[in-house]
Design a protein around this motif. Structure first.
Motif, short mmCIF file in Angstrom:
data_model
loop_
_atom_site.label_atom_id
_atom_site.label_comp_id
_atom_site.label_asym_id
_atom_site.label_seq_id
_atom_site.Cartn_x
_atom_site.Cartn_y
_atom_site.Cartn_z
N ILE A 166 -29.58 5.63 0.49
CA ILE A 166 -28.59 5.24 -0.51
C ILE A 166 -27.67 6.43 -0.71
N ASP A 167 -26.38 6.24 -0.46
CA ASP A 167 -25.39 7.28 -0.69
C ASP A 167 -24.67 6.98 -2.00
N LEU A 168 -24.90 7.83 -2.99
CA LEU A 168 -24.18 7.72 -4.26
C LEU A 168 -22.89 8.51 -4.13
N MET A 169 -21.76 7.81 -4.11
CA MET A 169 -20.48 8.43 -3.82
C MET A 169 -19.60 8.44 -5.07
N ALA A 170 -19.11 9.63 -5.44
CA ALA A 170 -18.27 9.76 -6.62
C ALA A 170 -16.88 9.19 -6.31
N VAL A 171 -16.55 8.09 -6.96
CA VAL A 171 -15.25 7.44 -6.80
C VAL A 171 -14.72 7.11 -8.19
N PRO A 172 -13.58 7.66 -8.60
CA PRO A 172 -13.02 7.32 -9.91
C PRO A 172 -12.81 5.82 -10.03
N ARG A 173 -12.96 5.30 -11.23
CA ARG A 173 -12.89 3.86 -11.42
C ARG A 173 -11.55 3.28 -11.01
N ASP A 174 -10.48 4.03 -11.25
CA ASP A 174 -9.16 3.49 -10.89
C ASP A 174 -8.89 3.57 -9.39
N LYS A 175 -9.81 4.18 -8.62
CA LYS A 175 -9.65 4.27 -7.16
C LYS A 175 -10.62 3.36 -6.41
N ARG A 176 -11.46 2.65 -7.14
CA ARG A 176 -12.54 1.91 -6.47
C ARG A 176 -12.03 0.69 -5.71
N ALA A 177 -11.02 0.01 -6.23
CA ALA A 177 -10.50 -1.15 -5.51
C ALA A 177 -9.94 -0.72 -4.16
N ASP A 178 -9.25 0.42 -4.13
CA ASP A 178 -8.72 0.93 -2.86
C ASP A 178 -9.86 1.35 -1.92
N ALA A 179 -10.91 1.96 -2.49
CA ALA A 179 -12.04 2.37 -1.66
C ALA A 179 -12.76 1.16 -1.08
N GLU A 226 -19.22 -0.72 -9.63
CA GLU A 226 -18.75 -1.34 -10.87
C GLU A 226 -17.24 -1.18 -10.91
N ILE A 227 -16.56 -2.25 -11.30
CA ILE A 227 -15.09 -2.25 -11.27
C ILE A 227 -14.55 -2.79 -12.58
N ASP A 228 -13.24 -2.61 -12.78
CA ASP A 228 -12.60 -3.17 -13.96
C ASP A 228 -12.03 -4.54 -13.60
N PRO A 229 -11.57 -5.31 -14.59
CA PRO A 229 -11.08 -6.66 -14.30
C PRO A 229 -9.92 -6.72 -13.31
N SER A 230 -9.07 -5.70 -13.28
CA SER A 230 -7.97 -5.73 -12.32
C SER A 230 -8.51 -5.66 -10.89
N GLY A 231 -9.56 -4.88 -10.68
CA GLY A 231 -10.18 -4.82 -9.36
C GLY A 231 -10.85 -6.14 -9.00
N ALA A 232 -11.47 -6.76 -10.00
CA ALA A 232 -12.09 -8.07 -9.76
C ALA A 232 -11.05 -9.11 -9.39
N GLN A 233 -9.90 -9.04 -10.06
CA GLN A 233 -8.83 -9.98 -9.76
C GLN A 233 -8.30 -9.78 -8.34
N ARG A 234 -8.24 -8.53 -7.92
CA ARG A 234 -7.75 -8.24 -6.57
C ARG A 234 -8.68 -8.83 -5.51
N ILE A 235 -9.98 -8.75 -5.74
CA ILE A 235 -10.94 -9.35 -4.81
C ILE A 235 -10.81 -10.87 -4.81
N ALA A 236 -10.63 -11.45 -6.01
CA ALA A 236 -10.50 -12.91 -6.10
C ALA A 236 -9.25 -13.39 -5.37
N LEU A 237 -8.14 -12.65 -5.51
CA LEU A 237 -6.91 -13.04 -4.84
C LEU A 237 -7.05 -12.93 -3.33
N ALA A 238 -7.72 -11.88 -2.88
CA ALA A 238 -7.91 -11.71 -1.44
C ALA A 238 -8.77 -12.84 -0.87
#
Length: 765
Positions: free
Chosen positions: A287-300, A310-322
């Motif tokens: 298991i690789d625990l990788m430090a990724v800021p929350r506002d960068k997770r959708a891009d990652a 764990e993501i914020d609702p904007s990231g969830a919306q981006r996945i739903a749209l895709a």
């Protein structure tokens, strides 16, 4: 579970990326750490509490057999039987930071510290899906209280296969070393919490090597909270190994995974399958625990760099749209040029575009610019399509976090030092509407939280919000009038630099612009954003930080003695009431909020609260401050009137919640020792109920005392729970037994990737 409506009984029996939660310490450090302190350490305020005794409503008994009810939302982890999980693979899991320490008992431990400890260290008890402690059979065959007189004695019988990674048996020496380190008797240990361990008198070997006998000097109801996690005596044995040795490495572990590497240069912690693990073998190799800021997770996620986050609702919306998008259609860049429809023609399209531009009177340089612009657009489209294709391999798993968002009311000075004003604020709030604004757009149960000390499904939970009552404009106005705040009263002209009533810290007047709803919005340090900012805000699709539940109809609760209903009818719904004033000063409260990109929903909720308060005549100045200073410089320092922040739920509220609601007391240096009670509102009675609950070994009696304490905390109106925090997790579709865990402690050995052709089980309803 019943619902509490606008008129509640005296004791209800109902039954963002976000800022980090404030720390929950089980006790204060016994000494000041020599290394720099962090926001997670308990801080002292220089302010003194001036509020008098709080009026406590009469308590009534609950009629429900189980007011705790069930969790509002089940965990969502794509459960799969172990035989369906592939053997091997590396799970790349996003965390906020590489932890500063691997010792969970130090003040700068964070969520990543706990995640590592859960995977690599023993725990005698773990949380189940309802947030209740259950015995961890991998380490503990049994544990029970065998004596209560003259002393409480607990005997632990350990799993005979349980060994440390160096081959040594887990035993009494490890228990004793942890007790000595955390007891608070040796100030050389830089401990962040001591509660529970300070009640132990001695630890001995039992009838054999697999028994540990723990004798308590004072009864301790929350004994199950101890030794989870359990560190080896190599860590706990000396102050040096405790203070520094376990900060960056753990040489000896005993879990399904072992700590392989902490790579701070690349912001990554690697956990590897433990070859000495005696339980069910871990499915994952690493298991690789990788430090990724929350506002960068959708891009990652879109770049394919992580598998779980764990993501914020904007990231969830981006996945739903895709997931809904079809390749080659509905791309946002289409239609940007006259020949965009022939972008797929490559060089032919570019040649045609140049010819079209020249034919329409464009010179050659401009035509070349158009061609270059088209090339850039084509690259953007190709990148977008690739990201969408990657995101289509993910899904959003959602539940509710074991944490809730509250409105905090600073009762140390100003109008909120008056209990009647705090109660008026509480009666002005429509908590159900606030919960719906945050949770309903996410498809999560929009139920307000009814307890400060537990969440629905936990044993100590009961909806005690009836102790203060539901939304009632007339009652709120009556309480304010009884406190001397009247509409249309004379208001003295303020001199430059003079604070309005209730405005703590820096002034927020000249540079703020008032709205019709009574809200004033200023930027950080009263600069920057000075407009009214659209009071309807967002639709709640971006979440704040927590949330919870409530209620139905009961007897109408009156205000403080002498309160009366105002003459005339209430103002029309949604309309701001006349400005209230007292002694020539307007009733204006300073509402401090974080300004970061991840706190949009927090600010939206604040704006809705401000509109609700305006309807009873309370004005607010919304002041935005930097995320870095929000908690340390404002919440912990007491520089606010109103604020929004979160607390985690605990299975052991008598121990863990006491510092949050304990009555502040003067410290030796003349300041006020608030522990973690950042509202500065507390009573002797609440403290006594916590102490009694902690000392009784009768589970039913302890639960009753906790619920009574919660009713009195509601009545004091220092904090108003709003809603349970949403938990949104992006996971690759073939990742199983991981996602939105809800209350439950993750089972690390069962996580993995689904075998080809296999299908996960349906999530529990």
């Amino acid at each position: 579970m019943s619902n509490d409506g606008p008129d509640s009984a005296l004791e209800g029996c109902g039954a963002a990326s976000d800022l980090r939660l404030p720390p929950r310490e089980r006790d204060k450090p016994r000494r000041t750490r020599r290394r720099p302190t962090t926001d997670r350490a308990a801080l002292r305020s220089a302010a003194f509490l001036t509020a008098g005794a709080l009026a406590i409503p009469l308590l009534t008994s609950c009629s429900s057999d189980d007011p705790a009810g069930k969790p509002l939302a089940a965990q969502d982890i794509a459960p799969a039987a172990r035989e369906l999980v592939a053997d091997g693979g590396t799970l790349r899991w996003a965390v906020d930071d590489v932890p500063e320490t691997l010792n969970t008992f130090q003040s700068d431990a964070d969520a990543a510290t706990s995640r590592i400890a859960q995977a690599v260290l023993p725990s005698m008890y773990r949380m189940d899906s309802a947030g209740r402690p259950v015995r961890n059979a991998d380490y503990l065959e049994s544990a029970k209280v065998v004596d209560t007189e003259p002393k409480q004695v607990v005997v632990y019988k350990l799993n005979q296969q349980a060994v440390w990674s160096d081959g040594r048996e887990i035993g009494a020496a490890d228990f004793a070393a942890q007790w000595r380190a955390l007891s608070g008797k040796d100030s050389a240990y830089w401990t962040a919490r001591n509660a529970g361990y300070d009640r132990i008198e001695k630890i001995e070997r039992g009838a054999n090597d697999l028994e540990v006998k723990v004798t308590f000097a004072r009864p301790y109801a929350d004994w199950r909270s101890l030794f989870s996690p359990l560190y080896p005596k190599d860590v706990m044995g000396t102050p040096d190994s405790f203070n520094d040795g376990a900060r960056r490495k753990l040489k000896v572990t005993a879990g399904p995974f072992a700590l392989k590497k902490v790579d701070r240069k690349n912001d990554q912690v690697t956990l590897a399958r433990n070859p000495r693990w005696w339980g069910r073998p871990a499915k994952l190799s690493e298991i690789d625990l990788m430090a990724v800021p929350r506002d960068k997770r959708a891009d990652a996620l879109a770049a394919g760099k992580i598998d779980l986050a764990e993501i914020d609702p904007s990231g969830a919306q981006r996945i739903a749209l895709a997931d809904r998008a079809k390749s080659g259609t509905n791309t946002p860049l289409q239609g940007a040029s006259p020949l965009m429809g022939s972008v797929g023609g490559g060089r032919v399209a570019a040649k045609s575009l140049r010819s079209w531009a020249l034919a329409h009177g464009t010179d050659e340089d401009a035509a070349d610019d158009e061609v270059r612009a088209l090339a850039k657009q084509r690259k953007k489209i190709a990148k977008l399509r690739k990201q969408q294709e990657t995101l289509r391999g993910f899904e959003v798993r959602k539940s509710l976090e074991p944490a809730f968002t509250q409105l905090a009311l600073n009762g140390s000075e100003g109008p909120l030092a008056d209990e009647r004003v705090r109660r008026a604020v509480a009666r002005a709030l429509d908590r159900e509407a606030l919960a719906e604004a945050v949770l309903k757009p996410l498809g999560l149960p929009a139920v307000p939280v009814g307890s400060h000390l537990a969440l629905a499904g936990q044993e100590d939970y009961a909806d005690n919000s009836g102790a203060i009552g539901g939304q009632d404009t007339a009652e709120a106005q009556a309480l304010l009038a009884d406190a001397g705040w009247v509409p249309g009263g004379p208001i003295k002209e303020q001199k430059k630099g003079e604070k309005a009533a209730g405005s703590k810290g820096k002034k927020a007047d000249d540079e703020s612009e008032g709205g019709d709803d009574g809200t004033y919005i200023v930027g950080e340090d009263n600069k920057g954003d000075t407009k009214n900012n659209g009071h309807n805000g967002e639709d709640g699709s971006k979440h704040l930080a927590d949330g919870k539940q409530y209620g139905e109809k009961h007897l109408k609760q009156g205000g403080a003695p002498g309160a009366y209903a105002p003459k005339g009818t209430a103002a029309p719904g949604g309309a701001a009431a006349a400005q209230l004033a007292k002694d020539g000063k307007p009733l204006t409260l300073r509402f401090v909020l974080p300004s970061g990109d991840g706190s949009e929903t927090l600010r939206t909720v604040a704006e809705r609260i401000s509109k609700m308060l305006a309807r009873v005549g309370i004005r607010t100045d919304i002041v935005k401050v930097s995320d870095d200073s929000y908690f340390k410089d404002h919440i912990a320092a007491g520089q606010y009137d109103l604020a929004l922040y979160s607390w985690p739920a605990s299975a052991f509220p008598a121990t863990d919640a006491r510092p949050i609601y304990a009555k502040p007391v003067p410290a030796a240096d003349g300041s006020l020792d608030v522990e973690q009670n950042y509202t500065r509102v507390g009573t002797d009675q609440v403290d006594q109920l916590f102490d009694q609950a902690m000392a009784t070994l009768d589970d039913d009696e302890s639960r009753d005392l906790i619920r009574k304490a919660d009713s009195r905390i509601w009545a004091a109106a220092g904090s108003i729970p709003l809603y349970q925090r949403p938990q949104l997790t992006a996971a690759k579709k073939d990742v199983v037994n991981a996602g939105a865990f809800g209350f439950q402690t993750p089972v690390y050995e069962d996580m993995g990737f689904l075998k080809k052709g296999a299908r996960p089980s349906a999530s529990a309803s």
